[in-house]
Write an enzyme that holds these catalytic residues in place. Structure first.
Site, mmCIF file in Angstrom:
data_model
loop_
_atom_site.group_PDB
_atom_site.id
_atom_site.type_symbol
_atom_site.label_atom_id
_atom_site.label_comp_id
_atom_site.label_asym_id
_atom_site.label_seq_id
_atom_site.Cartn_x
_atom_site.Cartn_y
_atom_site.Cartn_z
ATOM 1 N N HIS A 1 -8.622 14.170 4.112
ATOM 2 C CA HIS A 1 -9.991 14.678 4.012
ATOM 3 C C HIS A 1 -10.715 13.930 2.909
ATOM 4 C CE1 HIS A 1 -13.363 17.459 3.554
ATOM 5 N NE2 HIS A 1 -13.086 17.811 4.800
ATOM 6 N N ASP B 1 -8.387 21.022 11.107
ATOM 7 C CA ASP B 1 -8.142 20.735 12.521
ATOM 8 C C ASP B 1 -6.661 20.729 12.882
ATOM 9 O OD1 ASP B 1 -10.852 20.393 13.215
ATOM 10 O OD2 ASP B 1 -10.836 18.426 12.273
HETATM 11 N N1 ACO Z 1 -2.975 9.145 8.346
HETATM 12 C C1 ACO Z 1 -2.525 8.081 7.637
HETATM 13 N N2 ACO Z 1 -3.200 7.524 6.592
HETATM 14 C C2 ACO Z 1 -4.362 8.091 6.252
HETATM 15 C C3 ACO Z 1 -4.894 9.208 6.928
HETATM 16 C C4 ACO Z 1 -4.150 9.732 8.018
HETATM 17 N N3 ACO Z 1 -4.599 10.792 8.694
HETATM 18 N N4 ACO Z 1 -6.079 9.558 6.385
HETATM 19 C C5 ACO Z 1 -6.294 8.704 5.378
HETATM 20 N N5 ACO Z 1 -5.262 7.812 5.292
HETATM 21 C C6 ACO Z 1 -5.094 6.748 4.289
HETATM 22 C C7 ACO Z 1 -5.960 5.540 4.602
HETATM 23 O O1 ACO Z 1 -5.253 4.602 5.412
HETATM 24 C C8 ACO Z 1 -6.254 5.008 3.224
HETATM 25 O O2 ACO Z 1 -5.109 4.331 2.756
HETATM 26 P P1 ACO Z 1 -5.248 3.064 1.732
HETATM 27 O O3 ACO Z 1 -6.045 3.568 0.569
HETATM 28 O O4 ACO Z 1 -3.816 2.728 1.392
HETATM 29 O O5 ACO Z 1 -5.959 2.002 2.509
HETATM 30 C C9 ACO Z 1 -6.397 6.282 2.378
HETATM 31 O O6 ACO Z 1 -5.588 7.259 3.053
HETATM 32 C C10 ACO Z 1 -7.825 6.799 2.258
HETATM 33 O O7 ACO Z 1 -8.355 6.911 3.572
HETATM 34 P P2 ACO Z 1 -9.900 6.752 3.893
HETATM 35 O O8 ACO Z 1 -10.059 6.499 5.366
HETATM 36 O O9 ACO Z 1 -10.527 5.779 2.953
HETATM 37 O O10 ACO Z 1 -10.411 8.211 3.508
HETATM 38 P P3 ACO Z 1 -11.765 8.841 3.959
HETATM 39 O O11 ACO Z 1 -12.114 9.849 2.975
HETATM 40 O O12 ACO Z 1 -12.770 7.790 4.273
HETATM 41 O O13 ACO Z 1 -11.389 9.522 5.392
HETATM 42 C C11 ACO Z 1 -10.676 11.048 7.025
HETATM 43 C C12 ACO Z 1 -11.147 10.853 5.565
HETATM 44 C C13 ACO Z 1 -11.661 10.360 7.977
HETATM 45 C C14 ACO Z 1 -10.654 12.530 7.337
HETATM 46 C C15 ACO Z 1 -9.246 10.445 7.188
HETATM 47 O O14 ACO Z 1 -8.352 11.109 6.321
HETATM 48 C C16 ACO Z 1 -8.747 10.497 8.613
HETATM 49 O O15 ACO Z 1 -9.037 9.585 9.397
HETATM 50 N N6 ACO Z 1 -7.985 11.575 9.011
HETATM 51 C C17 ACO Z 1 -7.530 11.731 10.380
HETATM 52 C C18 ACO Z 1 -8.657 12.328 11.241
HETATM 53 C C19 ACO Z 1 -8.924 13.784 10.909
HETATM 54 O O16 ACO Z 1 -8.026 14.602 10.829
HETATM 55 N N7 ACO Z 1 -10.223 14.120 10.772
HETATM 56 C C20 ACO Z 1 -10.668 15.487 10.500
HETATM 57 C C21 ACO Z 1 -11.171 15.627 9.089
HETATM 58 S S1 ACO Z 1 -11.679 17.261 8.745
HETATM 59 C C22 ACO Z 1 -13.159 17.423 9.508
HETATM 60 O O17 ACO Z 1 -13.928 16.513 9.624
HETATM 61 C C23 ACO Z 1 -13.468 18.635 10.090
#
Ligand code: ACO
Length: 429
Positions: A304, A361
């Site tokens: 998140h 979720d």
């Molecule tokens: N699985 C594996 N790695 C992940 C995940 C994941 N679900 N989420 C984040 N990371 C990693 C990224 O690869 C990144 O790694 P790095 O720094 O080594 O490159 C780091 O964690 C940060 O990730 P970002 O994408 O920069 O974080 P951001 O805050 O932009 O994204 C998000 C947040 C979009 C929710 C992300 O965690 C994700 O894609 N999760 C999966 C989709 C999801 O569950 N979405 C629902 C969110 S809740 C809502 O909107 C209601």
């Protein structure tokens, strides 16, 4: 602490005002930056940018705190109903008994949609995703129910009309997608009970309401009611900032919510768990893929932007799942897989180091499955729950004298000025 921050750019030193919120969050007010220095800030995804002041929702991502209008989400999930929480989110205070009754009566009075709207549904291809349909239908509502005057009464009717009719439209879309008769709301049912009734009642098989499921749906929607400046709320505010009407603004919010990185994740989580179950994939292999930087795969329902600890909504959702499934004596293998996945991920150094925990979720789909909600309606369920938040944020944006039309800057990285080349002089590729 100073009430300003100092920024030096080249020869110039600037004193930038510091703004402190009621819970102590600090922001540097950079509104004068470009005019004073010619510089802009660069912040993709606005991860460090406060786009507004807001009195609706407080989140502390480090401590896992979520409050609507100051009231902790745990108390609301335990004590409140979705209608009462919607009132709180939109109006900024809990309703008196009279106000709650009036709201319920108005929700009932505005629960039907114009019969002509049914024709729209007939013309969407059968395979259309309900989120696309809902976004279009909410925009279309504007043609049937023009906005009223900008008075307290006008806003109240418009907001309650939206809360009531979007719920009806969602249930209608399900019925029509199945080729079934549309079921009308009942005046003697509460908001959540009516939704289940409109979804599942049939002329040949009356739907028997289950109090525990109605309670669970209340909690599900309370948990989704607002989440400050997330992707879809930012979309609602952005569209509203151009003074577009509220129907168009909410329609944009629904479109934004559809994305799998946002609300669409609830559908993707179940698809992921189903793949593990049906294709016999190993949880540890998926965890390994999610950690592999060469693989774009992510564990859906994890991570998140704001929460760097367990999402407080996910905690409640997990408890509700356990309660509902055991009460209904449902043995859902996906719940076991989800728990196994959570356990493996939460003890893995990659997930620990990246602060990746289950978000709202992760468990919500398992609850929706237990209610009988079809997979492609999951994000629609999220959208109905988020309505009070979008409405409150749209109104707050409209009333905020600091707000302007949303119009971020950019750093241009394209070609410098070039002359137009006539076709005859261009080289063949
Ligand atoms: N699985 C594996 N790695 C992940 C995940 C994941 N679900 N989420 C984040 N990371 C990693 C990224 O690869 C990144 O790694 P790095 O720094 O080594 O490159 C780091 O964690 C940060 O990730 P970002 O994408 O920069 O974080 P951001 O805050 O932009 O994204 C998000 C947040 C979009 C929710 C992300 O965690 C994700 O894609 N999760 C999966 C989709 C999801 O569950 N979405 C629902 C969110 S809740 C809502 O909107 C209601």
């Amino acid at each position: 602490m100073n009430d300003y921050a100092t920024l030096t750019i080249g020869e110039k030193t600037l004193k930038l005002p510091v703004i402190i919120g009621t819970e102590g969050e600090k922001a540097v007010d950079i509104r004068g930056l470009r005019q004073e220095t010619g510089f802009i800030t660069y912040d993709p995804g606005f991860a460090n940018t406060g786009s507004c002041k807001s009195a609706i929702t407080f989140m502390d991502g480090e401590k896992g705190i979520l409050r609507y209008r100051g009231i902790p989400i745990e108390q609301l999930a335990e004590e409140s109903s979705f209608v009462e929480t919607s009132y709180l989110v939109i109006n900024g205070k809990l309703p008196t008994p009279e106000e709650l009754t009036r709201t319920s009566v108005m929700l009932n009075d505005h629960s039907l949609v114009h019969e002509d709207m049914q024709i729209f549904y007939q013309n969407f291809p059968r395979a259309s995703h309900p989120m696309g349909i809902l976004s279009a239908m909410v925009n279309a509502l504007r043609s049937f129910y023009p906005e009223l005057m900008n008075t307290d009464e006008g806003f109240e009717i418009t907001f309650l009309r939206l809360l009531s009719k979007v719920r009806t439209l969602a249930a209608m879309s399900y019925k029509i997608s199945r080729g079934h008769k549309v079921i009308y709301p009942r005046p003697d049912y509460t908001y959540c009970a009516n939704f289940l009734h409109m979804m599942f009642d049939s002329p040949v098989k009356p739907y028997v309401l289950d109090r525990d499921l109605v309670k669970a749906l209340n909690v599900f929607w309370i948990l989704h009611a607002d989440h400050e400046q997330n992707c879809s709320t930012a979309a609602v505010r952005t569209v509203g900032s151009g003074r577009a009407n509220i129907y168009a603004s909410l329609s944009a919010g629904i479109a934004a919510l559809w994305g799998p990185l946002h609300g669409g994740a609830n559908q993707k989580v179940i698809e992921m768990l189903t793949d593990i179950h049906e294709k016999g994939l190993r949880v540890s292999d998926l965890v390994a893929r999610a950690k592999d930087k060469k693989d774009p795969y992510r564990l859906m329902g994890f991570g998140h932007r704001v929460y760097k600890t367990y999402d407080p909504r996910a905690k409640i959702m997990k408890q509700v799942c356990d309660t509902v499934l055991s009460k209904m004596e449902i043995k859902d293998p996906l719940l076991d897989i989800a728990k196994q996945l959570e356990e493996i991920a939460l003890s893995d150094s990659y997930f620990i180091d990246h602060n990746l925990y289950p978000n709202v979720d992760f468990y919500s789909g398992i609850l929706l499955r237990a209610m009988g909600i079809p997979l492609n309606m999951f994000t629609v369920m999220f959208a109905i729950g988020r309505l009070p938040g979008w409405i409150a944020q749209w109104k707050e944006n409209l009333d905020d004298p600091d707000q302007k039309i949303t119009r971020p800057r950019q750093i241009y990285t394209g070609q410098n000025q070039a002359d137009y080349l006539p076709m005859a002089l261009r080289k063949k590729s």
